[in-house]
Design a protein around this motif. Structure first.
Motif, PDB file in Angstrom:
ATOM      1  N   ASP A  96       0.727  -1.095  -0.075  1.00  0.00           N
ATOM      2  CA  ASP A  96       0.073  -0.114  -0.155  1.00  0.00           C
ATOM      3  C   ASP A  96       0.861   1.304  -0.063  1.00  0.00           C
ATOM      4  OD1 ASP A  96      -2.331  -1.504   0.317  1.00  0.00           O
ATOM      5  OD2 ASP A  96      -2.106  -1.580   2.369  1.00  0.00           O
ATOM      6  N   GLY A  97       0.474   2.269  -0.487  1.00  0.00           N
ATOM      7  CA  GLY A  97       0.885   3.675  -0.455  1.00  0.00           C
ATOM      8  C   GLY A  97       0.161   4.693  -0.463  1.00  0.00           C
ATOM      9  N   ARG A  98       0.591   6.050  -0.197  1.00  0.00           N
ATOM     10  CA  ARG A  98      -0.148   7.205  -0.192  1.00  0.00           C
ATOM     11  C   ARG A  98       0.824   8.276  -0.740  1.00  0.00           C
ATOM     12  NH1 ARG A  98      -4.365   8.167   3.100  1.00  0.00           N
ATOM     13  NH2 ARG A  98      -4.202   5.879   3.750  1.00  0.00           N
ATOM     14  N   ALA A  99       0.277   9.488  -1.598  1.00  0.00           N
ATOM     15  CA  ALA A  99       0.936  10.462  -1.762  1.00  0.00           C
ATOM     16  C   ALA A  99       0.103  11.680  -1.194  1.00  0.00           C
ATOM     17  CB  ALA A  99       1.354  10.737  -2.988  1.00  0.00           C
ATOM     18  N   PRO A 100       0.510  12.557  -0.083  1.00  0.00           N
ATOM     19  CA  PRO A 100      -0.097  13.452   0.441  1.00  0.00           C
ATOM     20  C   PRO A 100      -0.332  14.868  -0.752  1.00  0.00           C
ATOM     21  CG  PRO A 100       2.011  13.702   1.270  1.00  0.00           C
ATOM     22  CD  PRO A 100       1.800  12.362   0.581  1.00  0.00           C
ATOM     23  N   LEU A 101      -1.574  15.391  -0.589  1.00  0.00           N
ATOM     24  CA  LEU A 101      -1.694  16.281  -1.674  1.00  0.00           C
ATOM     25  C   LEU A 101      -0.876  17.633  -1.425  1.00  0.00           C
ATOM     26  CD1 LEU A 101      -4.113  14.594  -2.175  1.00  0.00           C
ATOM     27  CD2 LEU A 101      -5.519  16.675  -2.448  1.00  0.00           C
ATOM     28  N   LYS A 106       8.938  24.083   6.847  1.00  0.00           N
ATOM     29  CA  LYS A 106       9.239  25.336   7.445  1.00  0.00           C
ATOM     30  C   LYS A 106       8.189  26.158   7.822  1.00  0.00           C
ATOM     31  CE  LYS A 106      14.023  25.499   5.743  1.00  0.00           C
ATOM     32  NZ  LYS A 106      15.018  26.228   5.159  1.00  0.00           N
ATOM     33  N   GLY A 107       6.889  25.544   8.168  1.00  0.00           N
ATOM     34  CA  GLY A 107       5.703  26.151   8.295  1.00  0.00           C
ATOM     35  C   GLY A 107       5.041  26.646   7.197  1.00  0.00           C
ATOM     36  N   LYS A 108       5.262  26.569   6.016  1.00  0.00           N
ATOM     37  CA  LYS A 108       4.653  26.829   4.677  1.00  0.00           C
ATOM     38  C   LYS A 108       4.141  25.589   3.976  1.00  0.00           C
ATOM     39  CE  LYS A 108       5.332  29.233   0.324  1.00  0.00           C
ATOM     40  NZ  LYS A 108       6.345  29.980  -0.390  1.00  0.00           N
ATOM     41  N   VAL A 109       2.992  25.678   3.596  1.00  0.00           N
ATOM     42  CA  VAL A 109       2.044  24.714   3.021  1.00  0.00           C
ATOM     43  C   VAL A 109       2.385  24.804   1.603  1.00  0.00           C
ATOM     44  CG1 VAL A 109      -0.003  23.228   2.644  1.00  0.00           C
ATOM     45  CG2 VAL A 109       0.606  24.223   4.879  1.00  0.00           C
ATOM     46  N   THR A 110       2.812  23.647   0.903  1.00  0.00           N
ATOM     47  CA  THR A 110       3.040  23.717  -0.493  1.00  0.00           C
ATOM     48  C   THR A 110       2.243  22.544  -1.126  1.00  0.00           C
ATOM     49  OG1 THR A 110       5.167  22.529  -0.424  1.00  0.00           O
ATOM     50  CG2 THR A 110       5.070  24.799  -0.516  1.00  0.00           C
ATOM     51  N   ASP A 111       1.870  22.612  -2.409  1.00  0.00           N
ATOM     52  CA  ASP A 111       1.410  21.534  -3.220  1.00  0.00           C
ATOM     53  C   ASP A 111       2.395  20.441  -3.484  1.00  0.00           C
ATOM     54  OD1 ASP A 111      -1.126  22.486  -3.600  1.00  0.00           O
ATOM     55  OD2 ASP A 111      -0.654  23.685  -5.252  1.00  0.00           O
ATOM     56  N   ASN A 112       2.318  19.192  -3.294  1.00  0.00           N
ATOM     57  CA  ASN A 112       2.959  18.042  -3.351  1.00  0.00           C
ATOM     58  C   ASN A 112       3.222  17.810  -4.899  1.00  0.00           C
ATOM     59  OD1 ASN A 112       4.742  15.863  -2.881  1.00  0.00           O
ATOM     60  ND2 ASN A 112       3.180  14.578  -2.162  1.00  0.00           N
ATOM     61  N   THR A 113       4.285  17.400  -5.484  1.00  0.00           N
ATOM     62  CA  THR A 113       4.378  16.981  -7.010  1.00  0.00           C
ATOM     63  C   THR A 113       4.883  15.585  -7.056  1.00  0.00           C
ATOM     64  OG1 THR A 113       6.357  17.979  -7.300  1.00  0.00           O
ATOM     65  CG2 THR A 113       4.705  19.261  -7.777  1.00  0.00           C
ATOM     66  N   VAL A 114       4.627  14.792  -8.287  1.00  0.00           N
ATOM     67  CA  VAL A 114       5.030  13.569  -8.280  1.00  0.00           C
ATOM     68  C   VAL A 114       5.321  13.374  -9.807  1.00  0.00           C
ATOM     69  CG1 VAL A 114       3.815  12.463  -6.558  1.00  0.00           C
ATOM     70  CG2 VAL A 114       2.575  12.527  -8.430  1.00  0.00           C
ATOM     71  N   LEU A 115       6.247  12.232 -10.052  1.00  0.00           N
ATOM     72  CA  LEU A 115       6.517  12.203 -11.537  1.00  0.00           C
ATOM     73  C   LEU A 115       5.801  11.034 -12.116  1.00  0.00           C
ATOM     74  CD1 LEU A 115       8.567  12.459 -13.779  1.00  0.00           C
ATOM     75  CD2 LEU A 115       9.720  10.565 -12.894  1.00  0.00           C
ATOM     76  N   LYS A 116       4.733  11.570 -13.089  1.00  0.00           N
ATOM     77  CA  LYS A 116       3.706  10.509 -13.788  1.00  0.00           C
ATOM     78  C   LYS A 116       4.573  10.109 -14.892  1.00  0.00           C
ATOM     79  CE  LYS A 116      -0.676  10.881 -16.060  1.00  0.00           C
ATOM     80  NZ  LYS A 116      -1.863  11.666 -16.579  1.00  0.00           N
ATOM     81  N   VAL A 117       4.230   8.513 -15.184  1.00  0.00           N
ATOM     82  CA  VAL A 117       4.775   8.052 -16.414  1.00  0.00           C
ATOM     83  C   VAL A 117       4.096   7.450 -17.113  1.00  0.00           C
ATOM     84  CG1 VAL A 117       7.197   7.759 -14.958  1.00  0.00           C
ATOM     85  CG2 VAL A 117       5.235   5.979 -14.834  1.00  0.00           C
ATOM     86  N   GLY A 118       2.722   7.462 -16.817  1.00  0.00           N
ATOM     87  CA  GLY A 118       1.674   6.843 -17.707  1.00  0.00           C
ATOM     88  C   GLY A 118       0.259   6.734 -16.995  1.00  0.00           C
TER      89      GLY A 118
END
Length: 282
Positions: A96-101, A106-118
């Motif tokens: 199982d796995g998950r990727a947070p949005l 450092k106290g700053k919320v940023t959008d998470n990115t991933v590498l999409k391959v297909g």
């Protein structure tokens, strides 16, 4: 304006004025050139982003395949569900796995990115099978991994691999078969030798030979069930095989017998990690 503060724009403007172009027309031409350069840089940036496959996790869809890349290997995962907090994933090794949005740094919320391959179109049936990965049984699970189930596409295909051999760690630590024993119900078991296994002796890491036993699929020639692979010697591995024979004769079904023997064997029989290891001869 001093030469120290002159820019490429100033030089280009002077050149146009010297060529007889009016100031207004020169400004228009230089503005058009600047916009073309900006457009070219933006196109290049988008092409680079597209080639890298970097996407926001929040933009993922069910069936999207992402890849985590490390120095010498990589791991692929497929999206099976999206929630308001993360993408729920199934990894190509079944975990199982998950990727947070979002990520907080450092106290700053940023959008998470991933590498999409297909992307792979997951039907309700496939989603159900992926969810049942841990409960479907070793026999069916291994056949699916090898692409032997007529009712399901090969497991490796779902992650965008062309064959099972393309998957990370395929064939890793398969060991060497030194003998095959037939036990109750005609079940075949391979006695395995695993050279160059690391363990700790007297506080030092040493290389030893461990032994194990793996059960062969009754309808195919591949191994699917492991009775252990860290046993101290060949005789110990054979004891695990005898335990399987006894369990089958006692009425256990094959998969239950394998799980029971693996647990009991690793808890009670001599292991290279628990008992003094010694190099056993083949």
């Amino acid at each position: 304006m001093s030469d120290y503060h002159r820019t490429a724009y100033d030089d280009a403007l002077d050149a146009m004025l010297d060529a007889g172009i009016t100031r207004g027309r020169a400004d228009e031409l230089l503005q058009a050139l600047w916009e073309q350069a900006q457009s070219a840089r933006e196109t290049e940036r988008k092409m680079t982003a597209s080639a890298s496959g970097e996407v926001l996790v929040k933009d993922l869809e069910v069936g999207d395949i992402i890849e985590e890349r490390f120095t010498n290997w990589s791991r692929r995962k497929i999206v099976t569900r999206m929630t308001d907090k993360s993408a729920i994933l199934r990894t190509d090794n079944g975990q199982d796995g998950r990727a947070p949005l979002t990520l907080k740094r450092k106290g700053k919320v940023t959008d998470n990115t991933v590498l999409k391959v297909g992307h792979y179109d997951l039907t309700d049936r496939l989603l159900s099978e992926l969810s049942a990965w841990y409960t479907m049984g070793d026999l069916r699970r291994t056949r699916w991994q090898r692409g032997l189930l007529e009712d399901l596409p090969p497991f490796y295909e779902i992650f965008g691999y062309g064959s099972r051999e393309e998957m990370p760690f395929a064939g890793l630590n398969e060991g060497e078969t030194v003998d095959t024993v037939t036990v109750a119900l005609g079940v075949r078991v391979n006695i395995k030798r695993y050279p160059n296994q690391n363990t700790v002796m007297d506080g030092k890491t040493v290389s030893v030979t461990s032994w194990g036993a793996s059960v062969v699929d009754p309808d195919y020639d591949h191994e699917f069930g492991v009775l252990g692979w860290r046993y101290r010697d060949r005789e110990t591995a054979r004891k695990a095989v005898d335990m399987l024979d006894h369990a089958l004769r006692s009425g256990y079904n094959l998969e239950t017998a394998i799980r029971t023997v693996c647990q009991v064997g690793n808890d009670s029989l001599p292991l290279v990690d628990r008992d003094k290891p010694r190099q056993a001869s083949a």
